[in-house]
Design a protein around this motif. Sequence first.
Motif, PDB file in Angstrom:
ATOM      1  N   GLY A   1      68.467  65.344  -4.155  1.00 49.90           N
ATOM      2  CA  GLY A   1      68.421  66.170  -2.990  1.00 49.90           C
ATOM      3  C   GLY A   1      66.743  66.219  -2.697  1.00 49.90           C
ATOM      4  O   GLY A   1      66.311  66.056  -1.397  1.00 49.90           O
ATOM      5  N   GLN A   2      66.045  66.616  -3.554  1.00 47.50           N
ATOM      6  CA  GLN A   2      64.457  66.795  -3.498  1.00 47.50           C
ATOM      7  C   GLN A   2      63.855  65.507  -3.134  1.00 47.50           C
ATOM      8  O   GLN A   2      63.055  65.216  -2.194  1.00 47.50           O
ATOM      9  N   SER A   3      64.480  64.524  -3.639  1.00 47.53           N
ATOM     10  CA  SER A   3      63.594  63.139  -3.440  1.00 47.53           C
ATOM     11  C   SER A   3      64.109  62.519  -2.098  1.00 47.53           C
ATOM     12  O   SER A   3      63.216  62.037  -1.420  1.00 47.53           O
ATOM     13  N   LEU A   4      65.412  62.708  -1.894  1.00 46.19           N
ATOM     14  CA  LEU A   4      65.769  62.481  -0.376  1.00 46.19           C
ATOM     15  C   LEU A   4      65.186  63.327   0.728  1.00 46.19           C
ATOM     16  O   LEU A   4      64.735  62.668   1.529  1.00 46.19           O
ATOM     17  N   ARG A   5      64.930  64.620   0.405  1.00 42.60           N
ATOM     18  CA  ARG A   5      64.160  65.274   1.456  1.00 42.60           C
ATOM     19  C   ARG A   5      62.614  64.890   1.756  1.00 42.60           C
ATOM     20  O   ARG A   5      62.264  64.884   2.830  1.00 42.60           O
ATOM     21  N   ARG A   6      62.115  64.726   0.635  1.00 42.01           N
ATOM     22  CA  ARG A   6      60.655  64.082   0.687  1.00 42.01           C
ATOM     23  C   ARG A   6      60.287  62.566   1.281  1.00 42.01           C
ATOM     24  O   ARG A   6      59.721  62.586   2.042  1.00 42.01           O
ATOM     25  N   LEU A   7      61.360  61.958   0.874  1.00 41.82           N
ATOM     26  CA  LEU A   7      61.489  60.451   1.573  1.00 41.82           C
ATOM     27  C   LEU A   7      61.591  60.629   3.186  1.00 41.82           C
ATOM     28  O   LEU A   7      61.162  60.033   3.867  1.00 41.82           O
ATOM     29  N   LEU A   8      62.709  61.423   3.672  1.00 41.16           N
ATOM     30  CA  LEU A   8      63.074  61.500   4.943  1.00 41.16           C
ATOM     31  C   LEU A   8      61.813  62.157   5.675  1.00 41.16           C
ATOM     32  O   LEU A   8      61.602  61.810   6.901  1.00 41.16           O
ATOM     33  N   PHE A   9      61.190  63.414   5.064  1.00 44.42           N
ATOM     34  CA  PHE A   9      60.073  63.934   5.736  1.00 44.42           C
ATOM     35  C   PHE A   9      58.987  62.869   5.844  1.00 44.42           C
ATOM     36  O   PHE A   9      58.531  63.259   7.063  1.00 44.42           O
ATOM     37  N   GLY A  10      58.699  62.244   4.932  1.00 39.56           N
ATOM     38  CA  GLY A  10      57.644  61.039   5.149  1.00 39.56           C
ATOM     39  C   GLY A  10      57.803  60.320   6.185  1.00 39.56           C
ATOM     40  O   GLY A  10      57.209  60.029   6.951  1.00 39.56           O
ATOM     41  N   ARG A  11      59.087  59.989   6.214  1.00 36.15           N
ATOM     42  CA  ARG A  11      59.721  59.001   7.278  1.00 36.15           C
ATOM     43  C   ARG A  11      59.564  59.412   8.720  1.00 36.15           C
ATOM     44  O   ARG A  11      59.003  58.871   9.530  1.00 36.15           O
ATOM     45  N   LEU A  12      60.230  60.567   8.709  1.00 31.95           N
ATOM     46  CA  LEU A  12      60.095  61.323  10.086  1.00 31.95           C
ATOM     47  C   LEU A  12      58.584  61.526  10.891  1.00 31.95           C
ATOM     48  O   LEU A  12      58.257  61.385  11.880  1.00 31.95           O
ATOM     49  N   LEU A  13      57.833  61.876   9.843  1.00 32.63           N
ATOM     50  CA  LEU A  13      56.379  62.354  10.012  1.00 32.63           C
ATOM     51  C   LEU A  13      55.567  60.890  10.265  1.00 32.63           C
ATOM     52  O   LEU A  13      54.870  60.842  11.437  1.00 32.63           O
ATOM     53  N   GLY A  14      56.124  59.868   9.531  1.00 30.63           N
ATOM     54  CA  GLY A  14      55.383  58.688  10.142  1.00 30.63           C
ATOM     55  C   GLY A  14      55.882  58.189  11.297  1.00 30.63           C
ATOM     56  O   GLY A  14      55.088  57.641  12.142  1.00 30.63           O
ATOM     57  N   MET A  15      57.267  58.349  11.622  1.00 29.92           N
ATOM     58  CA  MET A  15      57.796  58.016  13.035  1.00 29.92           C
ATOM     59  C   MET A  15      56.943  58.735  14.166  1.00 29.92           C
ATOM     60  O   MET A  15      56.548  58.044  15.134  1.00 29.92           O
ATOM     61  N   ALA A  16      56.738  59.902  13.968  1.00 27.46           N
ATOM     62  CA  ALA A  16      56.285  60.958  15.007  1.00 27.46           C
ATOM     63  C   ALA A  16      54.665  60.400  15.232  1.00 27.46           C
ATOM     64  O   ALA A  16      54.188  60.142  16.261  1.00 27.46           O
ATOM     65  N   SER A  17      54.025  60.392  14.132  1.00 27.42           N
ATOM     66  CA  SER A  17      52.586  59.803  14.172  1.00 27.42           C
ATOM     67  C   SER A  17      52.514  58.396  14.569  1.00 27.42           C
ATOM     68  O   SER A  17      51.420  58.344  15.593  1.00 27.42           O
ATOM     69  N   GLU A  18      53.166  57.468  14.275  1.00 26.77           N
ATOM     70  CA  GLU A  18      52.890  56.101  14.924  1.00 26.77           C
ATOM     71  C   GLU A  18      53.265  56.009  16.320  1.00 26.77           C
ATOM     72  O   GLU A  18      52.742  55.514  17.007  1.00 26.77           O
ATOM     73  N   GLY A  19      54.447  56.830  16.487  1.00 29.24           N
ATOM     74  CA  GLY A  19      54.996  56.992  18.177  1.00 29.24           C
ATOM     75  C   GLY A  19      53.742  57.576  18.819  1.00 29.24           C
ATOM     76  O   GLY A  19      53.547  56.820  19.966  1.00 29.24           O
ATOM     77  N   ILE A  20      53.382  58.605  18.457  1.00 25.70           N
ATOM     78  CA  ILE A  20      52.628  59.371  19.349  1.00 25.70           C
ATOM     79  C   ILE A  20      51.038  58.801  19.469  1.00 25.70           C
ATOM     80  O   ILE A  20      50.559  58.540  20.684  1.00 25.70           O
ATOM     81  N   ALA A  21      50.701  58.159  18.345  1.00 27.90           N
ATOM     82  CA  ALA A  21      49.244  57.440  18.403  1.00 27.90           C
ATOM     83  C   ALA A  21      49.277  56.236  19.016  1.00 27.90           C
ATOM     84  O   ALA A  21      48.281  55.980  19.755  1.00 27.90           O
ATOM     85  N   THR A  22      50.479  55.354  18.936  1.00 25.46           N
ATOM     86  CA  THR A  22      50.821  54.328  19.715  1.00 25.46           C
ATOM     87  C   THR A  22      50.677  54.489  20.911  1.00 25.46           C
ATOM     88  O   THR A  22      49.847  53.829  21.883  1.00 25.46           O
ATOM     89  N   TRP A  23      51.318  55.424  21.692  1.00 21.72           N
ATOM     90  CA  TRP A  23      51.340  55.834  22.936  1.00 21.72           C
ATOM     91  C   TRP A  23      50.043  56.179  23.596  1.00 21.72           C
ATOM     92  O   TRP A  23      49.757  55.680  24.747  1.00 21.72           O
ATOM     93  N   LEU A  24      49.436  57.005  22.968  1.00 25.79           N
ATOM     94  CA  LEU A  24      48.177  57.572  23.432  1.00 25.79           C
ATOM     95  C   LEU A  24      46.849  56.449  23.414  1.00 25.79           C
ATOM     96  O   LEU A  24      46.347  56.272  24.330  1.00 25.79           O
ATOM     97  N   LEU A  25      46.918  55.542  22.332  1.00 27.61           N
ATOM     98  CA  LEU A  25      45.905  54.466  22.208  1.00 27.61           C
ATOM     99  C   LEU A  25      46.356  53.470  23.608  1.00 27.61           C
ATOM    100  O   LEU A  25      45.167  53.073  24.151  1.00 27.61           O
ATOM    101  N   LEU A  26      47.524  53.122  23.894  1.00 27.24           N
ATOM    102  CA  LEU A  26      47.774  52.280  24.766  1.00 27.24           C
ATOM    103  C   LEU A  26      47.468  52.863  26.009  1.00 27.24           C
ATOM    104  O   LEU A  26      47.238  52.096  26.872  1.00 27.24           O
TER     105      LEU A  26
END
Length: 379
Positions: free
Chosen positions: A227-252
């Motif tokens: 459970g701990q490993s899965l939470r960390r994995l998904l948190f990192g994945r969701l954070l990466g999704m948000a950061s990539e999406g927002i950064a890409t939108w703003l820069l474009l």
Amino acid sequence: MDQTAPDDGASRTMMSDHDDPETHLQTAGPTDIRDGLIRTEAKRALVWVCVVALVALAAYLAQPLLVIFGGIVFAAMIDGGQRLIARVVPSVPRGIRITLVLLGAVGFLVWLVLFAGNQIASQAAALPHLVQTEAVRLSDLARTKGLLPQTVDVPGLIGRVAEQVAGGVGMLTRALGGLFGGLTTAFLILILGIYFAAEPDLYQRGVAWLLPAQTRDDWRGTAQAMGQSLRRLLFGRLLGMASEGIATWLLLQIWGVPMAALLGLLTGLLAFLPNIGAPISGSLMILVGFSGGVHTGVYCIVVYALVQIIDGNVVVPMVAKRTADLAPALVLGAQLIFGVLFGLLGLILADPMVAMVKIALERQAQRNDDGTDPSAGPG
């Protein structure tokens, strides 16, 4: 009289032996195995037959089992969100924290549909035509430079690829369509995730009850580590999704690239698929960029490289501490295998499943190093 008495007693004894039910039960039957070695091997053979039957049953029920695992993954997301809220307001009950997480997710979807839906929908309608046009332009340029044979029909090739992609999506829908359709599958994952997140101890105790008593403590430790490993994995994945999406939108958006909002949304969503999503979103971004000119296309290449470098080497490792420490080749191989076997749902869940299997194997290796075997029992 004296001579007949023993004979009568013997006859009564013989009759009682033949008529006693317990005597009949103790006699050998056609299925009795007297040899101890053969009896032991027969039991082992029966165990292996049961194992093969269970494997065949699991393969037959692969899609429903994958939906259940999707519910576990969604529950880990909910549990991770409520744990973050607990760090800010620890006095709030767990049920309220879970409700706040779900309301936040629903609110984001409503905002996406109401405020960004029209713009993104119009851009999504124009994206396929734009991608095909740019692909034809690139193919003409390649023919001019002698890099592509003159007989290659790029529009036809693109059409065939699109048909193959549509066919793959159709196969996925049919695979899930017996008991679960596309929307039904998502709904079941949502409901299962809510149930698992609301009372995780209930289901953990239920699984532990099915195991031998001497292995239950070890199972609880393994489940907590998973459970701990899965939470960390998904948190990192969701954070990466948000950061990539927002950064890409703003820069474009700053450069005025067409369809910046749609490209940012697609980049964020595809970031959930490591090693596969980024090249797909980057290819779309570059094609759309070159539709606005060479300078815009080069700028899109720079944006893609910059976002991937920062997200892959700074954001996710810093926050998630490299999550489950999975080798990229292992993740990519698992995605290819699960994608072929189970379609899009298998591709999405391949990474979390590999992480959980890795934790289980590490725990077993640790027990082997310690010389402990919980299944062996005491002494």
